[in-house]
Design a protein around this motif. Sequence first.
Motif, PDB file in Angstrom:
ATOM      1  N   GLY A 296      21.966  24.383  26.249  1.00  0.00           N
ATOM      2  CA  GLY A 296      20.510  25.129  25.705  1.00  0.00           C
ATOM      3  C   GLY A 296      19.965  23.691  25.288  1.00  0.00           C
ATOM      4  O   GLY A 296      20.780  22.784  24.955  1.00  0.00           O
ATOM      5  N   SER A 300      18.120  25.358  20.199  1.00  0.00           N
ATOM      6  CA  SER A 300      18.267  26.611  21.144  1.00  0.00           C
ATOM      7  C   SER A 300      19.167  27.568  20.219  1.00  0.00           C
ATOM      8  O   SER A 300      19.231  28.794  20.704  1.00  0.00           O
ATOM      9  CB  SER A 300      18.944  26.280  22.506  1.00  0.00           C
ATOM     10  N   LYS A 479      18.581  30.008  24.161  1.00  0.00           N
ATOM     11  CA  LYS A 479      17.129  29.398  24.134  1.00  0.00           C
ATOM     12  C   LYS A 479      16.395  30.052  22.886  1.00  0.00           C
ATOM     13  O   LYS A 479      16.409  31.330  22.680  1.00  0.00           O
ATOM     14  CB  LYS A 479      16.376  29.718  25.339  1.00  0.00           C
ATOM     15  N   ASP A 480      15.627  29.255  22.336  1.00  0.00           N
ATOM     16  CA  ASP A 480      14.932  29.795  20.964  1.00  0.00           C
ATOM     17  C   ASP A 480      15.799  30.326  20.066  1.00  0.00           C
ATOM     18  O   ASP A 480      15.376  31.648  19.770  1.00  0.00           O
ATOM     19  CB  ASP A 480      13.614  30.602  21.521  1.00  0.00           C
ATOM     20  N   ILE A 502      17.353  28.430  31.605  1.00  0.00           N
ATOM     21  CA  ILE A 502      16.421  28.313  30.581  1.00  0.00           C
ATOM     22  C   ILE A 502      14.997  28.261  30.593  1.00  0.00           C
ATOM     23  O   ILE A 502      14.391  28.972  29.828  1.00  0.00           O
ATOM     24  CB  ILE A 502      16.950  26.799  29.804  1.00  0.00           C
TER      25      ILE A 502
END
Length: 509
Positions: A296, A300, A479-480, A502
């Motif tokens: 990531g 992430s 991710k995030d 991603i």
Amino acid sequence: MSDTEPIIEMKNISVEFPGVKALQNVDFRLLPGEVHALMGENGAGKSTLIKALTGVNTLASGKIYMSGTEVNFDGTASAQAAGVSTVYQEVNLLTNLSIGENVMLGHEVRGPLGINWKKTNQEARTALAAMDLGHLDPRAPLSSISIALQQLVAISRAMVVKCKVLILDEPTSSLDDNEVAQLFKVIDGLRKQGVAILFVSHFLDQVYEISDRMTVLRNGKLVGEYLTADLPRVELISKMIGKDMGALREAEHRPASTIPSDRGTPKMKVLGLGRKGMLKATDLDLYAGDIVGFAGLLGSGRTELAKLIYGADKPTEGSIAIDGTDSKLSSPAVSLSKHIAYSTENRRDEGIIGDLTVRENIIIALQAIRGWTRPIPRKEQDALCERYIKELGIRPADPERMVKNLSGGNQQKVLLARWLATNPEVLLLDEPTRGIDIGAKAEIMEIIKQLAADGMAIVFISSELSEVARLSNRILVLKDRAPLETIEDTSDTTVDSIVNIIAGGGEAA
């Protein structure tokens, strides 16, 4: 691009530190009434550019213009006086003061007898109402409200000085989805008032939701300026990591995993592990002999997950089982006692102890496990050091050399030796190849493969997606600060397939 005159224009900006060119001939512009995202991986130069703009960093070359007039800020105070305010990731407020005192700090309404607190709080209430915070009592302690509301209070304080440029450095890092929505509502209102907003975030979804344009930096150099709507996410990621999508199809294939499909009980089973504002619920099975890569972009959730597993941070949900038995890994000490070790990504500040010798750095974790009242005999220390200096190829092979005098690659080997000396069964490696030369990288990756072949369960975290693709048996893509997908068969996994996951928010097409 727009013909609107920039409120901020930075031309040919270079910033240098001893032995490091942090920024090289970078151009940047910020328009009134826009949200402009500054993008780049760790070390790209984002923070350096912000500090150059606000007078913290001295320019080696280049000029800064505000509304067409050259400016030379000598610090954040002069930048703020000119209308440039910064709200940092760590809220820089005083929790021992009231909300109103924080909003009006340095701008209190004064009368003949000093500060007129009634009028000061009235002004604070007006500033808060402009941020959709009219429900807050300016007289209440700042400590009585959430971190999210404190972020908005910090923005209110910036707006008291009628700022024209607002720099938001990772403002959503500790916020949940509802709090982010509230912040974005405020940002949108400021944008409509003509405030220019520089937005720094590693959350791609948020960047695409709120920003109008973006500037991408890589390794201290300008990659380009783009309209957000015109730059697909896959292309943005390619520009950030410095590889063309076609070129990403390099030789990143690896043989299919030799681990049997019927692996039995996982060495470690993570179920729904998460922490509010840090990481959403995540599952992970880790078997003996596994190398599971965490992939990531920066931000992430890779490191956050590793620290939750290790007990360095406390989860608010989820559980961990070791060899099928529920285990509460409440601290790093508890994890070490259960043969789980974590090697930090911050080698300099959280890893090696520069003023100690190689020997002292290697034995310190084992000594902590045994207790400081039971010193490890010098003969055992020497035997451990001789073993790992030889096995890991630490050079020079001198256990009494100060570790700060070793190369980055050899410092990383010393750090690895420290955790191997604790006889771990699960090893979490966070950026073990960052900042070291190609030869040392190859050596460390061979060591990792051999440890897995000997039955150790390994988590491998690297911002170099090619390393993750090449080394891992399985890959958890994040991710995030949320899990996206686990790639179970990595035999055909390439960097661009990870990037596509991603960018797409799920399984690659």
